[in-house]
Scaffold this motif. Structure first.
Motif, mmCIF file in Angstrom:
data_model
loop_
_atom_site.group_PDB
_atom_site.id
_atom_site.type_symbol
_atom_site.label_atom_id
_atom_site.label_comp_id
_atom_site.label_asym_id
_atom_site.label_seq_id
_atom_site.Cartn_x
_atom_site.Cartn_y
_atom_site.Cartn_z
ATOM 1 N N ALA A 65 3.235 96.672 -3.098
ATOM 2 C CA ALA A 65 2.832 95.429 -3.755
ATOM 3 C C ALA A 65 1.845 95.722 -4.875
ATOM 4 O O ALA A 65 1.945 95.163 -5.982
ATOM 5 C CB ALA A 65 2.227 94.465 -2.741
ATOM 6 N N GLY A 66 0.882 96.611 -4.616
ATOM 7 C CA GLY A 66 -0.097 96.977 -5.639
ATOM 8 C C GLY A 66 0.546 97.663 -6.829
ATOM 9 O O GLY A 66 0.192 97.384 -7.984
ATOM 10 N N ARG A 67 1.498 98.549 -6.547
ATOM 11 C CA ARG A 67 2.187 99.238 -7.646
ATOM 12 C C ARG A 67 3.022 98.266 -8.469
ATOM 13 O O ARG A 67 3.096 98.384 -9.703
ATOM 14 C CB ARG A 67 3.068 100.361 -7.083
ATOM 15 N N ALA A 68 3.634 97.293 -7.796
ATOM 16 C CA ALA A 68 4.419 96.292 -8.515
ATOM 17 C C ALA A 68 3.528 95.456 -9.427
ATOM 18 O O ALA A 68 3.893 95.147 -10.569
ATOM 19 C CB ALA A 68 5.159 95.397 -7.523
ATOM 20 N N LEU A 69 2.349 95.108 -8.929
ATOM 21 C CA LEU A 69 1.394 94.368 -9.764
ATOM 22 C C LEU A 69 0.989 95.182 -10.983
ATOM 23 O O LEU A 69 0.968 94.678 -12.109
ATOM 24 C CB LEU A 69 0.150 94.016 -8.958
ATOM 25 N N ALA A 70 0.689 96.454 -10.748
ATOM 26 C CA ALA A 70 0.256 97.310 -11.852
ATOM 27 C C ALA A 70 1.353 97.476 -12.904
ATOM 28 O O ALA A 70 1.068 97.611 -14.098
ATOM 29 C CB ALA A 70 -0.151 98.682 -11.312
ATOM 30 N N ALA A 71 2.612 97.417 -12.451
ATOM 31 C CA ALA A 71 3.739 97.575 -13.375
ATOM 32 C C ALA A 71 4.142 96.259 -14.028
ATOM 33 O O ALA A 71 5.054 96.236 -14.865
ATOM 34 C CB ALA A 71 4.933 98.170 -12.633
ATOM 35 N N GLY A 72 3.496 95.173 -13.649
ATOM 36 C CA GLY A 72 3.820 93.872 -14.223
ATOM 37 C C GLY A 72 5.093 93.267 -13.677
ATOM 38 O O GLY A 72 5.702 92.402 -14.317
ATOM 39 N N ALA A 73 5.517 93.696 -12.472
ATOM 40 C CA ALA A 73 6.747 93.175 -11.878
ATOM 41 C C ALA A 73 6.572 91.708 -11.479
ATOM 42 O O ALA A 73 5.463 91.263 -11.145
ATOM 43 C CB ALA A 73 7.127 94.006 -10.656
ATOM 44 N N ASP A 74 7.666 90.980 -11.483
ATOM 45 C CA ASP A 74 7.669 89.565 -11.120
ATOM 46 C C ASP A 74 7.953 89.458 -9.622
ATOM 47 O O ASP A 74 9.104 89.444 -9.195
ATOM 48 C CB ASP A 74 8.724 88.815 -11.928
ATOM 49 N N LEU A 75 6.908 89.416 -8.815
ATOM 50 C CA LEU A 75 7.067 89.381 -7.369
ATOM 51 C C LEU A 75 7.565 88.024 -6.892
ATOM 52 O O LEU A 75 7.372 87.003 -7.561
ATOM 53 C CB LEU A 75 5.733 89.706 -6.686
ATOM 54 N N ASN A 76 8.198 88.008 -5.700
ATOM 55 C CA ASN A 76 8.737 86.753 -5.171
ATOM 56 C C ASN A 76 7.740 86.007 -4.289
ATOM 57 O O ASN A 76 8.124 85.171 -3.475
ATOM 58 C CB ASN A 76 10.028 87.028 -4.396
ATOM 59 N N GLY A 77 6.462 86.303 -4.437
ATOM 60 C CA GLY A 77 5.418 85.616 -3.705
ATOM 61 C C GLY A 77 4.071 86.213 -4.073
ATOM 62 O O GLY A 77 3.978 87.108 -4.919
ATOM 63 N N TYR A 78 3.025 85.711 -3.421
ATOM 64 C CA TYR A 78 1.663 86.119 -3.776
ATOM 65 C C TYR A 78 1.216 87.274 -2.881
ATOM 66 O O TYR A 78 1.131 87.128 -1.649
ATOM 67 C CB TYR A 78 0.709 84.934 -3.613
ATOM 68 N N PRO A 79 0.868 88.443 -3.448
ATOM 69 C CA PRO A 79 0.454 89.606 -2.642
ATOM 70 C C PRO A 79 -1.024 89.526 -2.272
ATOM 71 O O PRO A 79 -1.887 90.172 -2.879
ATOM 72 C CB PRO A 79 0.748 90.784 -3.573
ATOM 73 N N ILE A 80 -1.321 88.780 -1.249
ATOM 74 C CA ILE A 80 -2.703 88.406 -0.954
ATOM 75 C C ILE A 80 -3.558 89.609 -0.537
ATOM 76 O O ILE A 80 -4.779 89.600 -0.729
ATOM 77 C CB ILE A 80 -2.735 87.301 0.133
ATOM 78 N N VAL A 81 -2.937 90.648 0.005
ATOM 79 C CA VAL A 81 -3.702 91.845 0.372
ATOM 80 C C VAL A 81 -3.913 92.746 -0.839
ATOM 81 O O VAL A 81 -4.990 93.318 -1.030
ATOM 82 C CB VAL A 81 -3.001 92.604 1.514
ATOM 83 N N ALA A 82 -2.901 92.871 -1.693
ATOM 84 C CA ALA A 82 -3.020 93.725 -2.883
ATOM 85 C C ALA A 82 -4.016 93.161 -3.891
ATOM 86 O O ALA A 82 -4.727 93.913 -4.562
ATOM 87 C CB ALA A 82 -1.652 93.905 -3.535
#
Length: 430
Positions: A65-82
């Motif tokens: 989840a953290g790596r996806a955020l760093a890459a600017g990916a469009d996640l399908n929900g909110y990564p509350i731990v990342a």
């Protein structure tokens, strides 16, 4: 961040004669998540907010989840731990208050890190359960999920030390979304609610998913309320209805009519809260605008429905659910361990569920009146007629059952959801 307790907010709305409506909404970006919560709060309806978590977080893969955020990916929900607590705290600032509680929804069979983050943020409402967030979603052993959820209940209950009343909703009445006869759905929902109570929660909600027959659903919801009053007398509880979770209509009009049916059912059967679905469900993740349109449409339909009668035609749902609950509770004084043993013995058996801890002997079908019936009860502790052909549905028959709601509601003459601009409103032409 001051907020009225989730359960108390729903109870106050019920006392005022209003159905609480709630979206399934989650975005990876804090800015977009805040925009979604703000729009939900401002909707012309009595609403509570939702933060639905992403798939990585549900599976406990917080690094991904953290790596996806760093890459600017469009996640399908909110990564509350990342996301760090400062980021999420800023996202919630000025949103969560006495008029607008927020619930975190996830889907994890082992959510300790999620619950720790909720406690760090002062969020005290979530949902799931040791069975309902284990069997449908993966292969985590039921015993492991049960132990994890026991720790999560204790974590959430500790929020009471700071003067808050935490709330937990069981997903047990929504197992696999469809083709699970209502007696079993009611029993699992109640059992998970009892598990929450045994592990420290005093405010819970019991779920049930809209199926195909309104009459059967109304009977099931009344049965759930009767059993909750009997088995949870010292708990602040309410019932939440989920709009249909199966194969959804492709047309805007069909989706609108199905949601209207859910809203009216909720009012007639005494459910206090409704989880809505949007006109876009069959095609893609809905926009904020489509979520708000669904909330307001459901609220209008609920307001137009008169209160139902406490009398319903009994076809045996209450008796079936009670028999299952009593058989399970007879296995162990610890409700969690009792449910675990019940799956081993086949006293609990979810049709068409492939989890290794599920016996897989029970099966169901939709009869000609659109009522869910047992085809084979396996070792369930119930006495109901067995369908003549026995066994599991064939592929063609299963597809027919799964598609029946879509076919019925897509008889409307309306543009498909994918059309430009569709989904923003609910103009229904019959």
């Amino acid at each position: 961040m001051s907020a009225r307790a989730f359960g108390r907010f729903v109870a106050d709305a019920r006392a005022a004669g209003r159905l609480v409506v709630q979206p399934r909404m989650g975005f990876g970006s804090p800015e977009r998540m805040r925009a979604g919560l703000t729009a939900t709060k401002r909707a012309s309806a009595t609403t509570v907010g939702t933060i639905t978590l992403d798939s990585y977080t549900r599976l406990g893969d917080h690094g991904a989840a953290g790596r996806a955020l760093a890459a600017g990916a469009d996640l399908n929900g909110y990564p509350i731990v990342a996301h760090d607590t400062g980021t999420t705290g800023a996202m919630l600032a000025g949103i969560v208050d006495e008029t607008f509680p927020v619930q975190v929804r996830h889907g994890s069979p082992a959510p300790e890190l999620i619950f720790r983050r909720l406690c760090d943020l002062g969020l005290t409402a979530s949902e799931g359960g040791p069975v309902s967030y284990c069997l449908p979603y993966g292969r985590v052993p039921l015993a492991e999920s049960r132990r994890s959820w026991q720790r999560c209940c204790e974590l959430l209950a500790s929020a009471r030390e700071s003067g808050q009343e935490p709330h937990l909703e069981t997903f047990g009445g929504c197992m696999l979304g469809q083709l699970c006869p209502p007696g079993l759905l009611v029993a699992v929902s109640l059992l998970e609610g009892m598990f929450f109570r045994q592990n420290g929660l005093r405010s819970v909600s019991l779920s049930y998913a809209q199926q195909v027959s309104q009459g059967q659903d109304e009977e099931a919801l009344h049965a759930l309320r009767r059993l909750a009053a009997r088995f949870l007398p010292d708990v602040d509880w309410h019932v939440v209805l989920y709009a249909y979770m199966g194969v959804y209509p492709r047309t805007v009009a069909g989706a609108a009519a199905l949601l209207a049916e859910a809203a009216r059912l909720a009012v007639r059967a005494g459910a206090e809260r409704l989880i809505v679905k949007t006109a876009a469900e069959s095609a893609r993740i809905p926009t904020i605008t489509e979520n708000v349109a669904a909330l307001e449409h459901a609220a209008r339909e609920a307001a137009a429905e008169g209160k139902g009668s406490e009398e319903v035609t009994e076809t045996g749902i209450h008796a079936e659910a009670l028999a299952i609950v009593e058989a399970v509770l007879g296995l162990d004084g610890d409700v969690g361990k009792a449910m675990e043993q019940a799956f081993h013995k086949g006293y609990l058996d979810i049709p068409y569920c492939l989890h290794p801890d599920n016996a897989g002997q029970a099966s169901s079908y939709l009869d000609s009146d659109d009522r869910l019936q047992w085809r084979d009860t396996g070792r369930l502790p119930v006495a109901v007629p067995r369908h003549d052909s026995g066994g599991h549905l064939g592929a063609a028959e299963l597809l027919d059952c799964l598609s029946r709601v879509r076919r019925r509601f897509d008889g409307f003459d309306q543009e498909p959801v994918e059309a430009p601009g569709a989904g923003a409103g609910w103009e229904v032409r019959r």
